[in-house]
Design a protein around this motif. Structure first.
Motif, PDB file in Angstrom:
ATOM      1  N   UNK A  41     -36.002 -50.671  -6.590  1.00  0.00           N
ATOM      2  CA  UNK A  41     -37.203 -51.501  -6.436  1.00  0.00           C
ATOM      3  C   UNK A  41     -37.109 -52.420  -5.226  1.00  0.00           C
ATOM      4  N   UNK A  42     -38.137 -52.400  -4.385  1.00  0.00           N
ATOM      5  CA  UNK A  42     -38.173 -53.244  -3.208  1.00  0.00           C
ATOM      6  C   UNK A  42     -37.298 -52.783  -2.067  1.00  0.00           C
ATOM      7  N   UNK A  43     -36.648 -51.643  -2.205  1.00  0.00           N
ATOM      8  CA  UNK A  43     -35.761 -51.132  -1.171  1.00  0.00           C
ATOM      9  C   UNK A  43     -36.307 -49.843  -0.568  1.00  0.00           C
ATOM     10  N   UNK A  44     -35.802 -49.500   0.608  1.00  0.00           N
ATOM     11  CA  UNK A  44     -36.155 -48.238   1.231  1.00  0.00           C
ATOM     12  C   UNK A  44     -35.345 -47.108   0.614  1.00  0.00           C
ATOM     13  N   UNK A  45     -35.886 -45.913   0.688  1.00  0.00           N
ATOM     14  CA  UNK A  45     -35.178 -44.750   0.184  1.00  0.00           C
ATOM     15  C   UNK A  45     -33.922 -44.505   1.016  1.00  0.00           C
ATOM     16  N   UNK A  91     -28.642 -48.365  -9.875  1.00  0.00           N
ATOM     17  CA  UNK A  91     -29.958 -48.321 -10.497  1.00  0.00           C
ATOM     18  C   UNK A  91     -31.028 -48.011  -9.456  1.00  0.00           C
ATOM     19  N   UNK A  92     -31.794 -46.948  -9.686  1.00  0.00           N
ATOM     20  CA  UNK A  92     -32.807 -46.510  -8.730  1.00  0.00           C
ATOM     21  C   UNK A  92     -33.530 -45.295  -9.280  1.00  0.00           C
ATOM     22  N   UNK A  93     -34.599 -44.921  -8.610  1.00  0.00           N
ATOM     23  CA  UNK A  93     -35.216 -43.627  -8.827  1.00  0.00           C
ATOM     24  C   UNK A  93     -34.515 -42.625  -7.917  1.00  0.00           C
ATOM     25  N   UNK A  94     -34.092 -41.504  -8.479  1.00  0.00           N
ATOM     26  CA  UNK A  94     -33.352 -40.504  -7.730  1.00  0.00           C
ATOM     27  C   UNK A  94     -34.226 -39.287  -7.456  1.00  0.00           C
ATOM     28  N   UNK A  95     -34.201 -38.824  -6.214  1.00  0.00           N
ATOM     29  CA  UNK A  95     -35.029 -37.717  -5.768  1.00  0.00           C
ATOM     30  C   UNK A  95     -34.159 -36.631  -5.147  1.00  0.00           C
ATOM     31  N   UNK A  96     -34.553 -35.382  -5.321  1.00  0.00           N
ATOM     32  CA  UNK A  96     -33.900 -34.306  -4.595  1.00  0.00           C
ATOM     33  C   UNK A  96     -34.874 -33.712  -3.588  1.00  0.00           C
ATOM     34  N   UNK A  97     -34.323 -33.143  -2.527  1.00  0.00           N
ATOM     35  CA  UNK A  97     -35.128 -32.590  -1.455  1.00  0.00           C
ATOM     36  C   UNK A  97     -34.454 -31.353  -0.879  1.00  0.00           C
ATOM     37  N   UNK A 108     -31.528 -38.657   6.657  1.00  0.00           N
ATOM     38  CA  UNK A 108     -32.592 -39.653   6.593  1.00  0.00           C
ATOM     39  C   UNK A 108     -33.761 -39.107   5.788  1.00  0.00           C
ATOM     40  N   UNK A 109     -34.400 -39.951   4.966  1.00  0.00           N
ATOM     41  CA  UNK A 109     -35.591 -39.497   4.245  1.00  0.00           C
ATOM     42  C   UNK A 109     -36.771 -39.234   5.164  1.00  0.00           C
ATOM     43  N   UNK A 110     -36.656 -39.649   6.438  1.00  0.00           N
ATOM     44  CA  UNK A 110     -37.716 -39.407   7.414  1.00  0.00           C
ATOM     45  C   UNK A 110     -37.619 -38.020   8.041  1.00  0.00           C
ATOM     46  N   UNK A 111     -36.559 -37.302   7.771  1.00  0.00           N
ATOM     47  CA  UNK A 111     -36.393 -35.959   8.306  1.00  0.00           C
ATOM     48  C   UNK A 111     -37.384 -34.995   7.662  1.00  0.00           C
ATOM     49  N   UNK A 112     -37.481 -33.811   8.247  1.00  0.00           N
ATOM     50  CA  UNK A 112     -38.424 -32.805   7.766  1.00  0.00           C
ATOM     51  C   UNK A 112     -37.812 -32.028   6.603  1.00  0.00           C
ATOM     52  N   UNK A 113     -38.392 -32.189   5.413  1.00  0.00           N
ATOM     53  CA  UNK A 113     -37.938 -31.478   4.225  1.00  0.00           C
ATOM     54  C   UNK A 113     -39.029 -30.536   3.736  1.00  0.00           C
ATOM     55  N   UNK A 114     -38.627 -29.387   3.248  1.00  0.00           N
ATOM     56  CA  UNK A 114     -39.570 -28.405   2.737  1.00  0.00           C
ATOM     57  C   UNK A 114     -40.207 -28.857   1.436  1.00  0.00           C
ATOM     58  N   UNK A 115     -39.477 -29.648   0.645  1.00  0.00           N
ATOM     59  CA  UNK A 115     -39.982 -30.081  -0.647  1.00  0.00           C
ATOM     60  C   UNK A 115     -39.269 -31.336  -1.127  1.00  0.00           C
ATOM     61  N   UNK A 116     -39.996 -32.184  -1.833  1.00  0.00           N
ATOM     62  CA  UNK A 116     -39.480 -33.365  -2.523  1.00  0.00           C
ATOM     63  C   UNK A 116     -39.860 -33.285  -3.988  1.00  0.00           C
ATOM     64  N   UNK A 117     -38.956 -33.723  -4.858  1.00  0.00           N
ATOM     65  CA  UNK A 117     -39.294 -33.859  -6.256  1.00  0.00           C
ATOM     66  C   UNK A 117     -39.991 -35.180  -6.510  1.00  0.00           C
ATOM     67  N   UNK A 118     -40.417 -35.401  -7.758  1.00  0.00           N
ATOM     68  CA  UNK A 118     -41.104 -36.639  -8.114  1.00  0.00           C
ATOM     69  C   UNK A 118     -40.155 -37.730  -8.584  1.00  0.00           C
TER      70      UNK A 118
END
Length: 126
Positions: A41-45, A91-97, A108-118
């Motif tokens: 919360x309140x942080x960057x990915x 503690x965080x929301x965890x995402x796969x890509x 970096x989360x700013x890179x080009x990914x084919x897919x992100x989960x929710x």
């Protein structure tokens, strides 16, 4: 295009363990490098861990090195994140890509990914 869905999050006490799963559909997961990111919360990915399409290469953020292990089972079309010795800071929301490019030790989360989960939520109590 590949689609991914995370699961396995929950509430755990500090020092405990949790295993997250990332299940894929559409394209075969074996064609992609996979990465885990998290966002508090309140942080960057931020980057957590990555694994190459064959499982031969892995990368970890310094904050989780030695505690987390990323693995994959291409036959089950699933990537895992085993989290041990959990701390409240995890503690965080965890995402796969998924991506066809291997970024070495710099992800970096700013890179080009084919897919992100929710995402799946992980809460570690002190």
């Amino acid at each position: 295009q590949v689609q991914v869905v995370e699961s396995g999050g929950g509430l755990v006490q500090a020092g405990g363990s949790l295993r997250l799963s990332c299940a894929a559909s559409g394209r075969t997961l074996s064609s992609y490098n996979m990465a885990w990111f998290r966002q508090a919360p309140g942080k960057e990915r931020e980057f957590v861990a990555a694994i190459s399409w064959s499982g031969g290469q892995t990368a970890y953020a310094d904050s989780v090195k030695g505690r987390f292990t990323i693995s994959r089972d291409n036959a089950k079309n699933t990537v895992y994140l085993q989290m041990n010795s959990l701390k409240p800071e995890d503690t965080a929301d965890y995402y796969c890509a998924a991506t066809r490019r291997w970024y070495g030790s710099s992800w970096s989360p700013q890179a080009d990914f084919a897919s992100w989960g929710q995402g799946t939520q992980v809460t570690v109590s002190s």
